[in-house]
Design an enzyme around this catalytic site. Structure first.
Site, PDB file in Angstrom:
ATOM      1  N   ASN A   1      -6.529   9.317 -12.414  1.00  0.00           N
ATOM      2  CA  ASN A   1      -7.948   8.946 -12.331  1.00  0.00           C
ATOM      3  C   ASN A   1      -8.797   9.488 -13.468  1.00  0.00           C
ATOM      4  O   ASN A   1      -9.996   9.234 -13.515  1.00  0.00           O
ATOM      5  CB  ASN A   1      -8.557   9.334 -10.972  1.00  0.00           C
ATOM      6  CG  ASN A   1      -8.982  10.793 -10.889  1.00  0.00           C
ATOM      7  OD1 ASN A   1      -8.324  11.674 -11.475  1.00  0.00           O
ATOM      8  ND2 ASN A   1     -10.040  11.059 -10.150  1.00  0.00           N
TER       9      ASN A   1
ATOM     10  N   GLY B   1      -4.344   4.780   4.454  1.00  0.00           N
ATOM     11  CA  GLY B   1      -4.109   4.399   3.067  1.00  0.00           C
ATOM     12  C   GLY B   1      -2.974   5.176   2.428  1.00  0.00           C
ATOM     13  O   GLY B   1      -2.691   6.321   2.805  1.00  0.00           O
ATOM     14  N   ALA B   2      -2.328   4.534   1.448  1.00  0.00           N
ATOM     15  CA  ALA B   2      -1.254   5.191   0.699  1.00  0.00           C
ATOM     16  C   ALA B   2      -1.322   4.784  -0.772  1.00  0.00           C
ATOM     17  O   ALA B   2      -0.326   4.852  -1.495  1.00  0.00           O
ATOM     18  CB  ALA B   2       0.103   4.839   1.296  1.00  0.00           C
TER      19      ALA B   2
ATOM     20  N   LYS C   1      -5.864   3.011 -10.430  1.00  0.00           N
ATOM     21  CA  LYS C   1      -5.306   4.364 -10.541  1.00  0.00           C
ATOM     22  C   LYS C   1      -3.777   4.382 -10.616  1.00  0.00           C
ATOM     23  O   LYS C   1      -3.198   5.160 -11.372  1.00  0.00           O
ATOM     24  CB  LYS C   1      -5.790   5.224  -9.371  1.00  0.00           C
ATOM     25  CG  LYS C   1      -7.293   5.444  -9.367  1.00  0.00           C
ATOM     26  CD  LYS C   1      -7.733   6.265  -8.172  1.00  0.00           C
ATOM     27  CE  LYS C   1      -9.249   6.343  -8.118  1.00  0.00           C
ATOM     28  NZ  LYS C   1      -9.722   7.175  -6.992  1.00  0.00           N
TER      29      LYS C   1
ATOM     30  N   ARG D   1      -0.602  -0.466   5.672  1.00  0.00           N
ATOM     31  CA  ARG D   1       0.025  -1.750   6.034  1.00  0.00           C
ATOM     32  C   ARG D   1       1.495  -1.788   5.649  1.00  0.00           C
ATOM     33  O   ARG D   1       2.328  -2.322   6.365  1.00  0.00           O
ATOM     34  CB  ARG D   1      -0.732  -2.909   5.364  1.00  0.00           C
ATOM     35  CG  ARG D   1      -2.067  -3.239   5.995  1.00  0.00           C
ATOM     36  CD  ARG D   1      -2.804  -4.286   5.195  1.00  0.00           C
ATOM     37  NE  ARG D   1      -3.086  -3.841   3.833  1.00  0.00           N
ATOM     38  CZ  ARG D   1      -3.757  -4.545   2.936  1.00  0.00           C
ATOM     39  NH1 ARG D   1      -4.197  -5.762   3.233  1.00  0.00           N
ATOM     40  NH2 ARG D   1      -3.984  -4.067   1.738  1.00  0.00           N
ATOM     41  N   THR D   2       1.827  -1.205   4.496  1.00  0.00           N
ATOM     42  CA  THR D   2       3.210  -1.159   4.027  1.00  0.00           C
ATOM     43  C   THR D   2       3.814   0.188   4.406  1.00  0.00           C
ATOM     44  O   THR D   2       3.549   1.195   3.748  1.00  0.00           O
ATOM     45  CB  THR D   2       3.277  -1.360   2.498  1.00  0.00           C
ATOM     46  OG1 THR D   2       2.519  -2.507   2.137  1.00  0.00           O
ATOM     47  CG2 THR D   2       4.710  -1.525   2.031  1.00  0.00           C
TER      48      THR D   2
ATOM     49  N   GLY E   1      -3.536   5.019  -4.639  1.00  0.00           N
ATOM     50  CA  GLY E   1      -3.724   6.119  -5.587  1.00  0.00           C
ATOM     51  C   GLY E   1      -4.540   7.275  -5.049  1.00  0.00           C
ATOM     52  O   GLY E   1      -4.081   8.421  -5.002  1.00  0.00           O
ATOM     53  N   ALA E   2      -5.782   6.990  -4.626  1.00  0.00           N
ATOM     54  CA  ALA E   2      -6.650   8.054  -4.118  1.00  0.00           C
ATOM     55  C   ALA E   2      -6.091   8.648  -2.834  1.00  0.00           C
ATOM     56  O   ALA E   2      -6.100   9.871  -2.645  1.00  0.00           O
ATOM     57  CB  ALA E   2      -8.052   7.512  -3.889  1.00  0.00           C
TER      58      ALA E   2
END
Length: 273
Positions: A94, A134-135, A73, A159-160, A137-138
């Site tokens: 997407n 999470g960071a 994505k 994580r980043t 696409g979705a």
């Protein structure tokens, strides 16, 4: 079974892995219900070959568009000739429409679909606090959609952490009133907990967050559709949480994806119920 001929318009979905995708079944059922002569097929492509495959799709004269999913994505943004302002801000695409001239126009419907899926199940994000793992696409699309839907506080863990900080700065441009925080793997002190990562697709994946910190007052939501009940959702159910599976997110996007692939816009199209 549908009869495919030389007049059938072709659509694709690009993914790696591909076994878990549910979009072709849903899109093809949608086309059949509309009486439209089109077919979607799964296209298994790795990250190294994505640009080459997309270049090939450009020159397929009977291809009208395609869906893009994990892990492509984010990369798809730079492979399109044009992307919506929303997708540019999110940094992910997407769904893609191919014009008759072979130009690729991209958009992003994940966040819109996720929030619509929550609301269809009676889960209203407005005024609630949300934790997002999470960071990518979705996840970025969901972060924007939750902020625009009026959550009071949004904590994003990845994580980043630099990626999270950059995402937060972009969200502030459209939702300045939402409290935005960089999180850890601790999802406690939030009403809604969302896994926006791909962790859970494979049986040996690590959990996306510390499930020991979940409590029964929380709703735990997934974007993964296969398996329907991921390890995260099993843990959440065991801890008394309300769980929300990934399927409603896709169901809400199907008519929008179909319209965008065919026409390059979704005007006048409503979410599936």
């Amino acid at each position: 079974m549908q009869v495919i001929t030389g007049n059938t318009q072709v659509f694709g979905i690009l993914a790696d892995p591909i076994h878990h995708v549910k979009t072709p079944q849903r899109i093809n059922s949608h086309f059949e219900a509309e009486g439209f002569d089109g077919v979607m097929v799964p296209i298994h492509v790795g990250t190294d070959q994505l640009a080459a495959v997309v270049q090939g799709l450009r020159v397929m004269k009977n291809l009208a568009g395609f869906v893009v999913t994990v892990p492509h994505k984010t990369a798809m943004v730079d492979l399109c000739d044009e992307v919506s302002a929303h997708a540019r801000l999110i940094g992910a695409v997407n769904v893609v429409h191919r014009t008759e001239q072979g130009r690729l126009i991209g958009s992003m419907l994940d966040g819109e679909g996720f929030v619509a899926g929550l609301r269809h199940e009676g889960i209203e994000p407005r005024g609630r606090s949300a934790y997002l793992a999470g960071a990518g696409g979705a996840a970025s699309a969901i972060a924007f959609a939750l902020a625009c839907a009026g959550v009071s506080r949004l904590t994003i863990a990845n994580r980043t952490t630099d990626k999270v900080r950059q995402l937060i700065e972009r969200i502030r441009t459209v939702a300045p009133g939402v409290e935005l925080l960089v999180g850890t793997d601790d999802p406690s002190r939030h009403d809604l907990v969302v896994n926006g990562t791909s962790l859970g697709l494979r049986g040996d994946d690590a959990l996306p967050l510390d499930t020991a910190r979940l409590h029964p007052e929380q709703t735990v939501a997934e974007i993964i559709m296969q398996p329907a009940e991921t390890a995260l959702l099993k843990e959440a159910r065991a801890r008394g949480c309300r769980i929300h599976m990934g399927a409603p997110m896709l169901a809400s996007q199907i008519p929008l994806m179909a319209a965008f692939m065919r026409h390059g816009h979704t005007e006048g199209v409503e979410h599936a119920e």
